[in-house]
Enzyme design. Structure first.
Site, mmCIF file in Angstrom:
data_model
loop_
_atom_site.group_PDB
_atom_site.id
_atom_site.type_symbol
_atom_site.label_atom_id
_atom_site.label_comp_id
_atom_site.label_asym_id
_atom_site.label_seq_id
_atom_site.Cartn_x
_atom_site.Cartn_y
_atom_site.Cartn_z
ATOM 1 N N LYS A 51 3.121 9.948 4.961
ATOM 2 C CA LYS A 51 1.800 9.974 4.305
ATOM 3 C C LYS A 51 1.593 8.627 3.615
ATOM 4 O O LYS A 51 2.212 8.331 2.601
ATOM 5 C CB LYS A 51 1.700 11.082 3.256
ATOM 6 C CG LYS A 51 0.255 11.229 2.775
ATOM 7 C CD LYS A 51 0.104 11.638 1.332
ATOM 8 C CE LYS A 51 -0.036 10.509 0.356
ATOM 9 N NZ LYS A 51 -1.254 9.689 0.438
ATOM 10 N N GLY A 96 6.033 4.314 -5.550
ATOM 11 C CA GLY A 96 4.746 4.436 -6.235
ATOM 12 C C GLY A 96 4.935 4.436 -7.732
ATOM 13 O O GLY A 96 5.849 3.788 -8.254
ATOM 14 N N GLY A 127 6.522 9.738 -9.349
ATOM 15 C CA GLY A 127 7.949 9.751 -9.017
ATOM 16 C C GLY A 127 8.700 10.821 -9.791
ATOM 17 O O GLY A 127 9.507 11.574 -9.221
ATOM 18 N N GLU A 146 11.373 4.712 -5.611
ATOM 19 C CA GLU A 146 11.210 3.329 -6.060
ATOM 20 C C GLU A 146 9.937 3.296 -6.878
ATOM 21 O O GLU A 146 8.851 3.586 -6.355
ATOM 22 C CB GLU A 146 11.087 2.365 -4.872
ATOM 23 C CG GLU A 146 12.390 2.100 -4.161
ATOM 24 C CD GLU A 146 13.477 1.540 -5.057
ATOM 25 O OE1 GLU A 146 13.169 0.947 -6.106
ATOM 26 O OE2 GLU A 146 14.655 1.742 -4.712
ATOM 27 N N GLU A 149 3.720 -1.069 -17.322
ATOM 28 C CA GLU A 149 3.434 -1.843 -16.111
ATOM 29 C C GLU A 149 1.922 -1.978 -15.959
ATOM 30 O O GLU A 149 1.208 -0.978 -15.940
ATOM 31 C CB GLU A 149 4.023 -1.121 -14.892
ATOM 32 C CG GLU A 149 3.879 -1.916 -13.614
ATOM 33 C CD GLU A 149 4.532 -1.238 -12.407
ATOM 34 O OE1 GLU A 149 4.278 -0.044 -12.199
ATOM 35 O OE2 GLU A 149 5.285 -1.917 -11.686
HETATM 36 P P1 NDP Z 1 0.840 6.856 -6.982
HETATM 37 O O1 NDP Z 1 2.203 7.113 -7.465
HETATM 38 O O2 NDP Z 1 -0.222 7.789 -7.403
HETATM 39 O O3 NDP Z 1 0.798 6.799 -5.390
HETATM 40 C C1 NDP Z 1 1.881 6.475 -4.532
HETATM 41 C C2 NDP Z 1 1.867 7.449 -3.352
HETATM 42 O O4 NDP Z 1 2.117 8.772 -3.817
HETATM 43 C C3 NDP Z 1 0.516 7.510 -2.638
HETATM 44 O O5 NDP Z 1 0.699 7.728 -1.273
HETATM 45 C C4 NDP Z 1 -0.116 8.721 -3.305
HETATM 46 O O6 NDP Z 1 -1.158 9.274 -2.559
HETATM 47 C C5 NDP Z 1 1.084 9.641 -3.398
HETATM 48 N N1 NDP Z 1 0.940 10.735 -4.337
HETATM 49 C C6 NDP Z 1 0.135 10.825 -5.425
HETATM 50 N N2 NDP Z 1 0.304 12.015 -6.040
HETATM 51 C C7 NDP Z 1 1.239 12.705 -5.328
HETATM 52 C C8 NDP Z 1 1.843 13.979 -5.460
HETATM 53 N N3 NDP Z 1 1.527 14.817 -6.439
HETATM 54 N N4 NDP Z 1 2.772 14.353 -4.575
HETATM 55 C C9 NDP Z 1 3.129 13.513 -3.572
HETATM 56 N N5 NDP Z 1 2.567 12.308 -3.377
HETATM 57 C C10 NDP Z 1 1.647 11.885 -4.255
HETATM 58 O O7 NDP Z 1 0.451 5.410 -7.381
HETATM 59 P P2 NDP Z 1 -0.977 4.706 -7.179
HETATM 60 O O8 NDP Z 1 -1.045 4.211 -5.787
HETATM 61 O O9 NDP Z 1 -2.100 5.576 -7.651
HETATM 62 O O10 NDP Z 1 -0.834 3.531 -8.196
HETATM 63 C C11 NDP Z 1 -0.863 3.796 -9.589
HETATM 64 C C12 NDP Z 1 0.065 2.873 -10.309
HETATM 65 O O11 NDP Z 1 1.388 3.018 -9.788
HETATM 66 C C13 NDP Z 1 -0.225 1.402 -10.131
HETATM 67 O O12 NDP Z 1 -1.199 0.975 -11.011
HETATM 68 C C14 NDP Z 1 1.122 0.812 -10.401
HETATM 69 O O13 NDP Z 1 1.329 0.697 -11.770
HETATM 70 C C15 NDP Z 1 2.078 1.810 -9.840
HETATM 71 N N6 NDP Z 1 2.542 1.468 -8.493
HETATM 72 C C16 NDP Z 1 3.781 0.973 -8.361
HETATM 73 C C17 NDP Z 1 4.248 0.609 -7.120
HETATM 74 C C18 NDP Z 1 5.583 0.042 -6.945
HETATM 75 O O14 NDP Z 1 5.873 -0.499 -5.885
HETATM 76 N N7 NDP Z 1 6.446 0.155 -7.910
HETATM 77 C C19 NDP Z 1 3.425 0.725 -5.919
HETATM 78 C C20 NDP Z 1 2.121 1.277 -6.172
HETATM 79 C C21 NDP Z 1 1.725 1.644 -7.409
HETATM 80 P P3 NDP Z 1 -2.679 8.753 -2.802
HETATM 81 O O15 NDP Z 1 -2.707 7.320 -2.519
HETATM 82 O O16 NDP Z 1 -3.460 9.546 -1.845
HETATM 83 O O17 NDP Z 1 -2.981 9.082 -4.237
#
Ligand code: NDP
Length: 478
Positions: free
Chosen positions: A172, A225, A230, A247, A379
Site C-alpha cells: 500500500k 512513516g 508507527g 522506520e 520533526e
Molecule cells: P503517515 O505515517 O500517516 O503515512 C505513512 C504511510 O502509512 C502511508 O502509506 C499512510 O497512508 C499509511 N497509514 C496512515 N495511517 C495508517 C494506519 N492507521 N494503518 C496503516 N497505515 C496507515 O505519515 P504521512 O505520510 O501522513 O506524513 C506525516 C508526517 O510523518 C510527516 O510530516 C513526517 O513528519 C513524517 N514522515 C516521516 C517519514 C520518514 O521517512 N521518517 C516519511 C513520511 C512521513 P496514507 O498516505 O493513505 O495516509
C-alpha cells in the site's frame, strides 16, 4: 484522464473510487486518477497471495534473481521517464527524481544477487551422530506500507528483499504518491512476476493500511512513516504476534566544530537540511555549531541558502522543489511561526507565490535556538534548520543525543580524534563524518535507534533478518 488500477492476482483490478493525483508544483496538472480499494480489496489480495505463497517460496533462486534483475534493468533504462514522473508527483527536483529511480534500480539488482546467496549453517551437535542445520525460510505474506517522500526507492527497498527471500507481497503506497508504486507494479507484472506474488492495493491508510495491519493472514508488516502511525502499527502487531519493522522520524543533529573546513561544513549542511525540500527522515534539522566558527558558518550558510532556486520540480534549474501538499506546507509555516516566537531570529521561510499554483516555501534558518525548544524536539519535515550554539565537543555530543530520535548524526571536523569520539558516542543508527546526515549507500544497513526505528534494519544483507525466519533441524544419522 488516464485511470490506473490495482494489481491483484496478476490482473489489473478497478474498485471504482478514482482519486486524482495532483502535481505539487502546479495543482492544475493532474497526473492520473487512481482506483482506491478498501478492506475487501485487501482480503482479495491476501487470498491471491495465499494461493501463490508455496510455489513462490519454493521457486528457484534463479527465477527470483531473473525477475528482480529484469525490474532493475527496466528502471535504469527508463530512469529519465520515471524520474520525471517522480518529480511531477512528489516535487523532488528532476536530478533527485532520476537519482532516486536509479537507486531503486540498484536496490532491485542488489537483491537479485542476494536471492542467489541465501545461506544456512551446518553445526555439529553436542550429541553423537546428529547434525544440526540452520536454514532460512520466507516469513510468508508481508504487508508493505510506504510514505510519500521516497515514492520509488522505499517501495523498492521493501519489495526487492521480500521477493528475493521468497515472500509474497501486498503493497500500500502513500495516498499522495501512487504513481511511482504503480510503475514498480507494472514492471514486475510485465517481467513475469507470477500471479498473486506481488499485489498492489492503493488507498487510504485508515482503510487499506489498517486492513493490511490487522489481517490475520499477513505474517509481517514493514512500515515507513510517522511516529504516531508507527506506534499504532506496533501495538496491533504486538497483540497479533506479527513480525514488524518500523522506520519513523528523525531530528538529526549535525555538529560543526571550530576546526571544520568551513566549505565542507556549509555544503554538508546545505544539502542535508534543505535538499529534497527537507522532506527526508535523515535531514539535518539541528545544526549544533561551536562558538568559534558560529558566525562565519551562519553567514555563509544563510547566504547560500538564500541563493537556492525554489521552483517547479520539472525545471532543470530548480534546486528546491515544492512542499508535497498544502497540509505539509501549513504545518511547516506553523513551525516557522513558532520559531519566530521561540528563536532569536528567522531567515527565510516565507510561502512563495510562483507562476503556477503550487506549494512553494523559501528555505528557513532559525538562529539563537536552544535544544529545549519545540522546533528542536519535533520533526518538522520541511526545508527548515535550527542553529544551536555550543561551547565544545562535549556539549555538542550531549545536545546531539538529547532527543527522542536516533536515526542519523553527523559531525564536521578535521580532527580524527573528535570524529572518532563522536562516532563512538552518537546515539544514532548512522553516523556521518564530513558528509550530510542524509544520503546513504544501498548495500549496507539503514535504520536508527530510540524513537526512530523498531525491529531489524532495512537494506543490504541485514534485510535478511526481517524477511526470513530461521529453522533449526536435527538429523540423526546413526
Ligand atoms: P503517515 O505515517 O500517516 O503515512 C505513512 C504511510 O502509512 C502511508 O502509506 C499512510 O497512508 C499509511 N497509514 C496512515 N495511517 C495508517 C494506519 N492507521 N494503518 C496503516 N497505515 C496507515 O505519515 P504521512 O505520510 O501522513 O506524513 C506525516 C508526517 O510523518 C510527516 O510530516 C513526517 O513528519 C513524517 N514522515 C516521516 C517519514 C520518514 O521517512 N521518517 C516519511 C513520511 C512521513 P496514507 O498516505 O493513505 O495516509
Amino acid at each position: 484522464m488516464t485511470k490506473y488500477d490495482n494489481l491483484i492476482n496478476g490482473e489489473w483490478v478497478s474498485f471504482g473510487n478514482y482519486n486524482d493525483n495532483v502535481n505539487p508544483s502546479d495543482t492544475n496538472d493532474v497526473i492520473g486518477s487512481y482506483s482506491y480499494g478498501d478492506a475487501s480489496s485487501v482480503a482479495r489480495a491476501v487470498e491471491a497471495a495465499q494461493a501463490a505463497r508455496d510455489s513462490w517460496a519454493n521457486s528457484t533462486p534463479q527465477a527470483r534473481h531473473d525477475l528482480l534483475d529484469a525490474v532493475g534493468n527496466a528502471l535504469a533504462a527508463r530512469s529519465s521517464e520515471f524520474g520525471a514522473l517522480l518529480a511531477r508527483e512528489e516535487g523532488k527536483t528532476l536530478a533527485e527524481g532520476v537519482g532516486e529511480t536509479m537507486r531503486a534500480s540498484q536496490v532491485f539488482k542488489f537483491f537479485a544477487g542476494e536471492a542467489l546467496r541465501v545461506a544456512g549453517e551446518l553445526q555439529t551437535s553436542v550429541r553423537p551422530d546428529i547434525d544440526v542445520e540452520i536454514t532460512r525460510e520466507p516469513v510468508g505474506i508481508v504487508g508493505l506500507i510506504t510514505p510519500w517522500n521516497f515514492p520509488i526507492a522505499i517501495p523498492a527497498w521493501k519489495i526487492a528483499p521480500a521477493l528475493a527471500y521468497g515472500n509474497c507481497v501486498i503493497l500500500k503506497p502513500a495516498d499522495l504518491t501512487p504513481a511511482c508504486a504503480h510503475v514498480i507494479a507494472t514492471l514486475l507484472h510485465e517481467n513475469g512476476c507470477p500471479a498473486g506474488v506481488f499485489n498492489l492495493v492503493m488507498g487510504r491508510g485508515s482503510t487499506v493500511g489498517e486492513a493490511i495491519v490487522t489481517h490475520p493472514d499477513i505474517d509481517a508488516i514493514s512500515f515507513t512513516g510517522s511516529v504516531g502511525t508507527g506506534h499504532h502499527i506496533a501495538e496491533v502487531c504486538g497483540k497479533m504476534q506479527k513480525k514488524v519493522q518500523l522506520e519513523m522520524g528523525g531530528k538529526n543533529p549535525m555538529v560543526v566544530l571550530d576546526d571544520a573546513d568551513l566549505s565542507v561544513a556549509v555544503s554538508a549542511c546545505l544539502n542535508g537540511t534543505f535538499f529534497s525540500t527537507g522532506q527526508r527522515c535523515t535531514a539535518s534539522s539541528r545544526l549544533i555549531v561551536q562558538e568559534g566558527i558560529h558566525d562565519a558558518f551562519v553567514a555563509e550558510l544563510s547566504k547560500q541558502m538564500q541563493a537556492l532556486k525554489v521552483g517547479d520540480a520539472r525545471d532543470p534549474d530548480t534546486q528546491i522543489g515544492p512542499v508535497v501538499d498544502e497540509k505539509q506546507l501549513k504545518s511547516n509555516l506553523e513551525y516557522i511561526e513558532l520559531a519566530r516566537k521561540e528563536a532569536g531570529e528567522v531567515i527565510g521561510g516565507e510561502r512563495l507565490e510562483l507562476d503556477a499554483p503550487g506549494f512553494y516555501q523559501a528555505p528557513a534558518l532559525f538562529l539563537g535556538t536552544d535544544n529545549s525548544m519545540r522546533i528542536n524536539r519535533e520533526e518538522i519535515f520541511g526545508p527548515c534548520g535550527s542553529v544551536i550554539k555550543v561551547a565544545d565537543l562535549e556539549e555538542a555530543i550531549s545536545v546531539a543525543n538529547d532527543t527522542d530520535f536516533g536515526l542519523s548524526a553527523g559531525i564536521c571536523t578535521t580532527s580524527l580524534k573528535s570524529a572518532r569520539t563522536f562516532k563512538r558516542r552518537a546515539e544514532a543508527g548512522m553516523v556521518m563524518v564530513n558528509l550530510p546526515t542524509a544520503g546513504v549507500d544501498y548495500h549496507v544497513p539503514f535504520g536508527g535507534r530510540k524513537g526512530s526505528s523498531f525491529g531489524p534494519r532495512e537494506q543490504g544483507r541485514y534485510a535478511v533478518e526481517f524477511y526470513t525466519t530461521v529453522k533449526t533441524s536435527y538429523v540423526f544419522a546413526g
